[in-house]
Design a protein around this motif. Sequence first.
Motif, mmCIF file in Angstrom:
data_model
loop_
_atom_site.group_PDB
_atom_site.id
_atom_site.type_symbol
_atom_site.label_atom_id
_atom_site.label_comp_id
_atom_site.label_asym_id
_atom_site.label_seq_id
_atom_site.Cartn_x
_atom_site.Cartn_y
_atom_site.Cartn_z
ATOM 1 N N GLU A 175 0.879 -1.189 0.000
ATOM 2 C CA GLU A 175 0.000 0.000 0.000
ATOM 3 C C GLU A 175 0.906 1.227 0.000
ATOM 4 O OE1 GLU A 175 -3.404 0.109 2.838
ATOM 5 O OE2 GLU A 175 -2.388 1.927 3.560
ATOM 6 N N VAL A 176 1.026 1.851 -1.173
ATOM 7 C CA VAL A 176 1.981 2.953 -1.341
ATOM 8 C C VAL A 176 1.274 4.296 -1.311
ATOM 9 C CG1 VAL A 176 3.766 3.952 -2.838
ATOM 10 C CG2 VAL A 176 3.532 1.458 -2.650
ATOM 11 N N HIS A 177 1.649 5.113 -0.359
ATOM 12 C CA HIS A 177 1.083 6.470 -0.211
ATOM 13 C C HIS A 177 2.009 7.431 -0.941
ATOM 14 C CE1 HIS A 177 -1.911 5.377 2.974
ATOM 15 N NE2 HIS A 177 -1.107 4.325 2.995
ATOM 16 N N VAL A 178 1.478 8.102 -1.964
ATOM 17 C CA VAL A 178 2.285 8.975 -2.823
ATOM 18 C C VAL A 178 2.103 10.434 -2.395
ATOM 19 C CG1 VAL A 178 2.821 9.597 -5.225
ATOM 20 C CG2 VAL A 178 1.921 7.318 -4.692
ATOM 21 N N PHE A 179 3.229 11.131 -2.244
ATOM 22 C CA PHE A 179 3.213 12.532 -1.812
ATOM 23 C C PHE A 179 3.929 13.410 -2.830
ATOM 24 C CE2 PHE A 179 1.689 11.978 2.537
ATOM 25 C CZ PHE A 179 2.000 10.660 2.814
ATOM 26 N N LEU A 180 3.600 14.709 -2.770
ATOM 27 C CA LEU A 180 4.145 15.684 -3.698
ATOM 28 C C LEU A 180 4.507 16.931 -2.908
ATOM 29 C CD1 LEU A 180 4.369 16.216 -6.781
ATOM 30 C CD2 LEU A 180 1.991 16.980 -6.722
ATOM 31 N N THR A 181 5.640 17.544 -3.262
ATOM 32 C CA THR A 181 5.954 18.824 -2.636
ATOM 33 C C THR A 181 6.596 19.777 -3.633
ATOM 34 O OG1 THR A 181 7.065 19.957 -0.803
ATOM 35 C CG2 THR A 181 8.279 18.145 -1.823
ATOM 36 N N PHE A 182 6.230 21.055 -3.524
ATOM 37 C CA PHE A 182 6.908 22.117 -4.271
ATOM 38 C C PHE A 182 7.724 22.971 -3.318
ATOM 39 C CE2 PHE A 182 5.435 22.343 -8.691
ATOM 40 C CZ PHE A 182 4.384 21.458 -8.696
ATOM 41 N N HIS A 183 7.564 22.727 -2.013
ATOM 42 C CA HIS A 183 8.205 23.584 -1.006
ATOM 43 C C HIS A 183 9.115 22.734 -0.153
ATOM 44 C CE1 HIS A 183 5.342 26.599 -2.215
ATOM 45 N NE2 HIS A 183 4.380 25.701 -2.087
ATOM 46 N N TYR A 184 10.428 22.964 -0.350
ATOM 47 C CA TYR A 184 11.394 22.123 0.369
ATOM 48 C C TYR A 184 12.656 22.919 0.670
ATOM 49 C CZ TYR A 184 13.427 21.918 -4.281
ATOM 50 O OH TYR A 184 13.962 22.262 -5.494
ATOM 51 N N ILE A 185 13.478 22.341 1.526
ATOM 52 C CA ILE A 185 14.738 23.001 1.899
ATOM 53 C C ILE A 185 15.902 22.074 1.550
ATOM 54 C CG2 ILE A 185 16.074 23.909 3.855
ATOM 55 C CD1 ILE A 185 13.269 24.210 5.292
ATOM 56 N N GLY A 186 16.958 22.626 0.997
ATOM 57 C CA GLY A 186 18.159 21.849 0.722
ATOM 58 C C GLY A 186 18.262 21.453 -0.738
ATOM 59 N N ASP A 187 19.480 21.048 -1.101
ATOM 60 C CA ASP A 187 19.716 20.542 -2.459
ATOM 61 C C ASP A 187 19.879 19.036 -2.392
ATOM 62 O OD1 ASP A 187 21.551 23.503 -2.942
ATOM 63 O OD2 ASP A 187 19.689 22.937 -3.976
ATOM 64 N N PRO A 188 19.374 18.331 -3.395
ATOM 65 C CA PRO A 188 19.466 16.870 -3.374
ATOM 66 C C PRO A 188 20.912 16.402 -3.438
ATOM 67 C CG PRO A 188 18.606 17.631 -5.494
ATOM 68 C CD PRO A 188 18.697 18.824 -4.603
ATOM 69 N N VAL A 189 21.226 15.421 -2.588
ATOM 70 C CA VAL A 189 22.573 14.841 -2.602
ATOM 71 C C VAL A 189 22.472 13.340 -2.833
ATOM 72 C CG1 VAL A 189 23.609 16.570 -1.090
ATOM 73 C CG2 VAL A 189 22.545 14.550 -0.088
#
Length: 158
Positions: free
Chosen positions: A84-98
Amino acid sequence: MSERLRKILTLVFVREPGKILLGLKKRGFGCGLWNGFGGKVEKNETILQGAKRELVEECGIQADVLERIGLINFEFENDPVIMEVHVFLTFHYIGDPVETEEMKPEWYKDGEIPFNQMWPDDKYWFPYMLQKRKFEAYFLFKGMDTILDYWIKESLND
Ligand SMILES: Nc1nc(SCCc2ccccc2)c2[nH]cnc2n1
């Protein structure tokens, strides 16, 4: 379906206008495929807390606002446990992906999503997610590559 064994998982997508952050899974389930960030929900946390935790662990990004966008049930032939996979979305975040041991992050333009290097179901529900249209879906897999059956519908409830 309610009496079936279930494994609760999360999947988080980070967006910029016209772009989506995907991670190349470097080990474990779905290794070698581009996907969102996520995984198991621990006993001592909510699904939302689990989603935020996995995002930090897998690519170092902190998302304070995660919007629930979808719910997908995955069944694999001859496997009693439903994912059972709960999918989320965000446009507002902090930091750069590493890059981490789990995931190698890359930004993709919406029109250049590498579906041929992703789970085969993604091409069916990504359009809903990219348009921020809430959805529910079910996929029955044979092995990791073949979809035997599926349904997908737009859902309005929270
Ligand atoms: N996009 C997508 N993701 C998954 S698993 C996502 C949840 C997960 C599970 C284990 C480790 C990390 C994340 C899929 N399974 C079957 N089709 C699929 N499509």
